[in-house]
Design a protein around this motif. Structure first.
Motif, PDB file in Angstrom:
ATOM      1  N   TYR A 109       0.845  -1.188   0.000  1.00 11.50           N
ATOM      2  CA  TYR A 109       0.000   0.000   0.000  1.00 11.50           C
ATOM      3  C   TYR A 109       0.887   1.246   0.000  1.00 11.50           C
ATOM      4  O   TYR A 109       1.805   1.385   0.813  1.00 11.50           O
ATOM      5  CB  TYR A 109      -0.921   0.011   1.217  1.00 11.50           C
ATOM      6  CG  TYR A 109      -2.164  -0.843   1.038  1.00 11.50           C
ATOM      7  CD1 TYR A 109      -3.194  -0.421   0.191  1.00 11.50           C
ATOM      8  CD2 TYR A 109      -2.309  -2.052   1.703  1.00 11.50           C
ATOM      9  CE1 TYR A 109      -4.335  -1.190   0.013  1.00 11.50           C
ATOM     10  CE2 TYR A 109      -3.452  -2.833   1.539  1.00 11.50           C
ATOM     11  CZ  TYR A 109      -4.450  -2.387   0.687  1.00 11.50           C
ATOM     12  OH  TYR A 109      -5.583  -3.164   0.503  1.00 11.50           O
ATOM     13  N   MET A 110       0.564   2.178  -0.919  1.00 12.45           N
ATOM     14  CA  MET A 110       1.289   3.431  -1.029  1.00 12.45           C
ATOM     15  C   MET A 110       0.281   4.574  -1.081  1.00 12.45           C
ATOM     16  O   MET A 110      -0.871   4.390  -1.514  1.00 12.45           O
ATOM     17  CB  MET A 110       2.165   3.443  -2.285  1.00 12.45           C
ATOM     18  CG  MET A 110       3.140   2.279  -2.367  1.00 12.45           C
ATOM     19  SD  MET A 110       4.207   2.339  -3.828  1.00 12.45           S
ATOM     20  CE  MET A 110       5.263   3.727  -3.397  1.00 12.45           C
ATOM     21  N   MET A 111       0.709   5.754  -0.640  1.00 10.28           N
ATOM     22  CA  MET A 111      -0.168   6.924  -0.609  1.00 10.28           C
ATOM     23  C   MET A 111       0.358   7.980  -1.578  1.00 10.28           C
ATOM     24  O   MET A 111       1.559   8.291  -1.590  1.00 10.28           O
ATOM     25  CB  MET A 111      -0.253   7.478   0.809  1.00 10.28           C
ATOM     26  CG  MET A 111      -0.908   6.501   1.780  1.00 10.28           C
ATOM     27  SD  MET A 111      -1.265   7.203   3.415  1.00 10.28           S
ATOM     28  CE  MET A 111       0.375   7.483   4.038  1.00 10.28           C
ATOM     29  N   ARG A 120      -2.763   0.423  -4.078  1.00 14.00           N
ATOM     30  CA  ARG A 120      -2.038  -0.839  -3.857  1.00 14.00           C
ATOM     31  C   ARG A 120      -1.230  -1.168  -5.099  1.00 14.00           C
ATOM     32  O   ARG A 120      -1.791  -1.353  -6.186  1.00 14.00           O
ATOM     33  CB  ARG A 120      -3.042  -1.945  -3.548  1.00 14.00           C
ATOM     34  CG  ARG A 120      -2.419  -3.244  -3.096  1.00 14.00           C
ATOM     35  CD  ARG A 120      -3.478  -4.062  -2.384  1.00 14.00           C
ATOM     36  NE  ARG A 120      -3.316  -5.481  -2.621  1.00 14.00           N
ATOM     37  CZ  ARG A 120      -4.087  -6.412  -2.077  1.00 14.00           C
ATOM     38  NH1 ARG A 120      -5.076  -6.056  -1.272  1.00 14.00           N
ATOM     39  NH2 ARG A 120      -3.890  -7.679  -2.322  1.00 14.00           N
ATOM     40  N   CYS A 121       0.107  -1.257  -4.955  1.00 12.34           N
ATOM     41  CA  CYS A 121       1.008  -1.402  -6.094  1.00 12.34           C
ATOM     42  C   CYS A 121       1.779  -2.720  -6.032  1.00 12.34           C
ATOM     43  O   CYS A 121       2.364  -3.053  -4.996  1.00 12.34           O
ATOM     44  CB  CYS A 121       2.004  -0.239  -6.146  1.00 12.34           C
ATOM     45  SG  CYS A 121       1.230   1.378  -6.339  1.00 12.34           S
ATOM     46  N   VAL A 122       1.784  -3.437  -7.135  1.00 13.34           N
ATOM     47  CA  VAL A 122       2.568  -4.668  -7.240  1.00 13.34           C
ATOM     48  C   VAL A 122       4.051  -4.330  -7.166  1.00 13.34           C
ATOM     49  O   VAL A 122       4.525  -3.419  -7.844  1.00 13.34           O
ATOM     50  CB  VAL A 122       2.258  -5.390  -8.566  1.00 13.34           C
ATOM     51  CG1 VAL A 122       3.213  -6.556  -8.780  1.00 13.34           C
ATOM     52  CG2 VAL A 122       0.829  -5.892  -8.571  1.00 13.34           C
ATOM     53  N   PHE A 179       5.206   5.080   1.292  1.00 11.96           N
ATOM     54  CA  PHE A 179       4.602   3.838   1.735  1.00 11.96           C
ATOM     55  C   PHE A 179       3.667   4.138   2.904  1.00 11.96           C
ATOM     56  O   PHE A 179       3.890   5.070   3.679  1.00 11.96           O
ATOM     57  CB  PHE A 179       5.675   2.840   2.169  1.00 11.96           C
ATOM     58  CG  PHE A 179       6.452   2.258   1.034  1.00 11.96           C
ATOM     59  CD1 PHE A 179       5.922   1.251   0.247  1.00 11.96           C
ATOM     60  CD2 PHE A 179       7.727   2.728   0.735  1.00 11.96           C
ATOM     61  CE1 PHE A 179       6.639   0.712  -0.803  1.00 11.96           C
ATOM     62  CE2 PHE A 179       8.453   2.201  -0.309  1.00 11.96           C
ATOM     63  CZ  PHE A 179       7.904   1.190  -1.086  1.00 11.96           C
ATOM     64  N   GLU A 180       2.629   3.340   3.033  1.00 13.77           N
ATOM     65  CA  GLU A 180       1.633   3.588   4.074  1.00 13.77           C
ATOM     66  C   GLU A 180       2.257   3.559   5.468  1.00 13.77           C
ATOM     67  O   GLU A 180       1.923   4.363   6.331  1.00 13.77           O
ATOM     68  CB  GLU A 180       0.524   2.536   3.982  1.00 13.77           C
ATOM     69  CG  GLU A 180      -0.588   2.755   4.995  1.00 13.77           C
ATOM     70  CD  GLU A 180      -1.616   1.652   4.969  1.00 13.77           C
ATOM     71  OE1 GLU A 180      -2.754   1.896   5.386  1.00 13.77           O
ATOM     72  OE2 GLU A 180      -1.270   0.530   4.530  1.00 13.77           O
ATOM     73  N   ASP A 208      -3.784  -1.733  -7.810  1.00 11.84           N
ATOM     74  CA  ASP A 208      -4.155  -0.491  -8.493  1.00 11.84           C
ATOM     75  C   ASP A 208      -3.005   0.105  -9.302  1.00 11.84           C
ATOM     76  O   ASP A 208      -3.186   1.127  -9.972  1.00 11.84           O
ATOM     77  CB  ASP A 208      -4.603   0.553  -7.471  1.00 11.84           C
ATOM     78  CG  ASP A 208      -5.620  -0.010  -6.490  1.00 11.84           C
ATOM     79  OD1 ASP A 208      -6.624  -0.583  -6.951  1.00 11.84           O
ATOM     80  OD2 ASP A 208      -5.398   0.112  -5.272  1.00 11.84           O
ATOM     81  N   GLY A 209      -1.836  -0.490  -9.215  1.00 17.58           N
ATOM     82  CA  GLY A 209      -0.691   0.057  -9.930  1.00 17.58           C
ATOM     83  C   GLY A 209       0.508  -0.850  -9.794  1.00 17.58           C
ATOM     84  O   GLY A 209       0.409  -1.997  -9.336  1.00 17.58           O
ATOM     85  N   ILE A 210       1.660  -0.335 -10.176  1.00 13.16           N
ATOM     86  CA  ILE A 210       2.878  -1.129 -10.186  1.00 13.16           C
ATOM     87  C   ILE A 210       4.041  -0.282  -9.672  1.00 13.16           C
ATOM     88  O   ILE A 210       4.147   0.905  -9.984  1.00 13.16           O
ATOM     89  CB  ILE A 210       3.165  -1.665 -11.606  1.00 13.16           C
ATOM     90  CG1 ILE A 210       4.377  -2.611 -11.610  1.00 13.16           C
ATOM     91  CG2 ILE A 210       3.367  -0.532 -12.598  1.00 13.16           C
ATOM     92  CD1 ILE A 210       4.532  -3.376 -12.912  1.00 13.16           C
TER      93      ILE A 210
END
Length: 591
Positions: A109-111, A120-122, A179-180, A208-210
């Protein structure tokens, strides 16, 4: 037929020449755009990789200047002066939780922005771009809206990224990202706001992203690459370019007391399934860690030295494992991708018949999910080991064990956890790299990506293995032991065979050369035809003139003939005078 062809070319030749030229250009462009690689853009031929890296070497000086500008522009958002950074490194962070489904994808999870938008990024070590969904038209769960962020900057540039089976288009933006769990690493960075995608987001993807964690040489777009997120953290916060990923995959083996006929394998870890550490390698010192050197700084490129099925090596030269480009360690790819010849050898060495009437070929191609008895998977199938050259000794290897409950990846055919089935996850793929060691090969290990020392390390994971659901006994992943001798120098023998097959660049040159020769031939035919037609016209005119002269002489009178003869005698006399012959000389002497 030849005359008709030349006449046709003389009338329509220019049009068809133009069509041929456009066709050749189109074919060349398609060949240049084609990238058979792994999902993380890994679709570039070896020659293109080499050319791209050499070109970037000359750009690094300019890029450093660009970085300085980037840092200066970011000061207004962070309040930190880049020139006043401390010389010591940022304390490493080891509490970044990874989520998802085991052996499918691992994401963090990233903000993004102010106020923060949670995405949420792979975590992908096979690419270098950070990008998130920015449209509600795709299948992502969350969407980034840069208009809702007070710190966002739309750079009004557009770029795209292609992977093995997916692609996306994005706007180039910059905003605060962190990062969260790590507020101290909030940084104003550039990334992609995805506006259009193909096969990238799915209903079950859950991200939601990479977050691309590979080297800068893989960053896109080619003409002005975005500095990767890890590089920007290093520049802004002195984070060491080292990180480790622990991919948890704990499986429960359930059976009735004293019975082995009702075994069932079940994935236990669903919610938090892994951890990532930044700035250092976080592992259990008691388990030890073994490193293999990086052979290139684009992907995390390594040399696979051997493949053993049930501790018996397959009979294929190790250069095949790493051709046409070295093998890679990729957390963004689910399966293990191998060349077709290697895949056939592994399937042959496994030497088992499926307990089902379904197609064996479809199963080993990874296209079919089969319901299999758990005791067959757990007891009857062998382990597979992938050897990697040792960092300390090029004549030795470290070995990664892949258990049958990993290369037969557990999935669920109905989208729930009620109907488990198995997918064969060693897939044949003749692409731009050798072997891709995806999540299936990495699940039992903590993997350390040490860019400072150009190496990748492996240590036993403490959150993977098999648990006996009845007794509670736990079978841990295999510990990385001492290096195994090879008997040859792996860095020489296992190096990529770069001439294996034709790269797309070579094909472009061949097609272009053939097109140029064809064009020259057509121009020559057209020119030759026009000259031939002119020559025929002149020759025809001469024949007509000669025929007219003959017709005129046939109408001479006797007086005209006598006059003509007298003129001829006078000419003969003049010739004789020039030759100083007597006027009464005989005809033979005159001759």
């Amino acid at each position: 037929l030849g005359t008709s062809a030349m006449r046709w070319y003389s009338q329509q030749g220019l049009v068809h020449i133009a069509i041929i030229i456009l066709a050749m250009v189109s074919i060349s462009k398609q060949l240049q755009l084609h990238r058979p690689a792994t999902k993380s853009q890994k679709a570039i031929q070896s020659s293109q990789h080499s050319l791209h890296r050499r070109r970037l070497v000359h750009q690094f000086a300019e890029r450093k200047r660009h970085r300085t500008t980037l840092l200066r522009d970011a000061d207004s958002f962070t309040g930190i002066n880049a020139r006043e950074r401390r010389d010591d490194f940022f304390p490493f962070v080891d509490n970044i939780t990874l989520y998802g489904f085991p052996e499918t994808s691992y994401s963090a999870y990233m903000m993004f922005g102010s106020p923060p938008q949670l995405m949420r990024c792979v975590v992908d070590t096979g690419s270098s771009n950070l990008a998130v969904s920015a449209t509600t038209k795709d299948l992502s769960q969350n969407t980034y809206d840069w208009l809702q962020s007070s710190t966002s900057v739309d750079e009004r540039k557009h770029f795209s990224v292609d992977y093995l089976v997916a692609s996306w288009d994005a706007d180039r933006v910059s905003d605060l990202v962190q990062f969260e769990e790590v507020n101290a690493l909030s940084t104003h960075v550039e990334f992609g706001a995805i506006t259009k995608s193909s096969n990238f987001f799915t209903q079950l993807s859950g991200f939601d992203g990479i977050l691309g964690m590979a080297f800068e040489s893989l960053a896109r777009p080619d003409e002005d690459p975005i500095v990767p997120y890890l590089d920007q953290l290093s520049l802004r916060h002195n984070v060491r370019e080292v990180f480790s990923i622990q991919l948890c995959n704990l499986i429960s083996l359930n059976h009735a007391p004293g019975s082995t006929s009702e075994l069932e394998l079940e994935v236990l870890s669903i919610d938090d399934i892994g951890y990532m550490a930044l700035g250092s390698v976080h592992y259990n010192p008691g388990a030890g860690i073994q490193y293999t050197p990086l052979v290139a700084q684009d992907y995390y490129s390594v040399l696979v030295t051997s493949i053993r099925v049930n501790d018996v090596p397959i009979d294929i030269d190790c250069s095949t494992f790493n051709s046409p480009y070295p093998s890679i360690v990729d957390t963004g790819t689910t399966d293990i991708l191998v060349p077709q010849s290697v895949h056939d050898a592994i399937v042959s060495a496994l030497n088992f018949t499926l307990p089902t009437e379904l197609s064996t070929e479809a199963f080993f191609a990874g296209r079919t999910c089969l319901t299999l008895p758990a005791d067959f998977v757990f007891d009857d199938l062998p382990f597979i080991h992938f050897g990697l050259v040792s960092e300390t000794d090029p004549t030795a290897e470290l070995r990664l064990r892949v258990a049958p409950w990993h290369y037969l990846r557990i999935a669920y055919s109905d989208g729930s956890r009620d109907v488990p089935c198995y997918i064969f996850s060693i897939i044949a793929h003749d692409g731009a790299t050798g072997i891709t060691l995806g999540i299936v090969a990495l699940s039992d290990y903590i993997v350390a990506f040490d860019r400072v020392n150009n190496r990748v390390g492996f240590s036993m994971s403490n959150c993977s293995g098999v648990v006996d659901g009845y007794t509670g006994h736990r079978i841990l992943a295999e510990q990385i032991g001492p290096s195994h001798p090879l008997g040859f120098n792996a860095t020489e023998r296992c190096a990529p065979v770069m001439t294996k097959g034709l790269s797309s660049t070579t094909l472009v040159i061949i097609i272009s050369s053939i097109g140029a020769l064809l064009l020259i031939a057509i121009v020559f035919i057209v020119v030759f035809y026009h000259r031939s037609m002119n020559a025929v016209t002149v020759h025809t005119g001469s024949l007509e003139l000669h025929q007219a002269s003959v017709n005129d002489t046939s109408q001479f009178t006797d007086d005209d003939e006598a006059t003509l003869l007298n003129d001829e005698e006078m000419e003969d006399a003049e010739i004789l005078d020039v030759l100083h012959l007597p006027g009464d000389a005989s005809d033979e002497s005159a001759a």
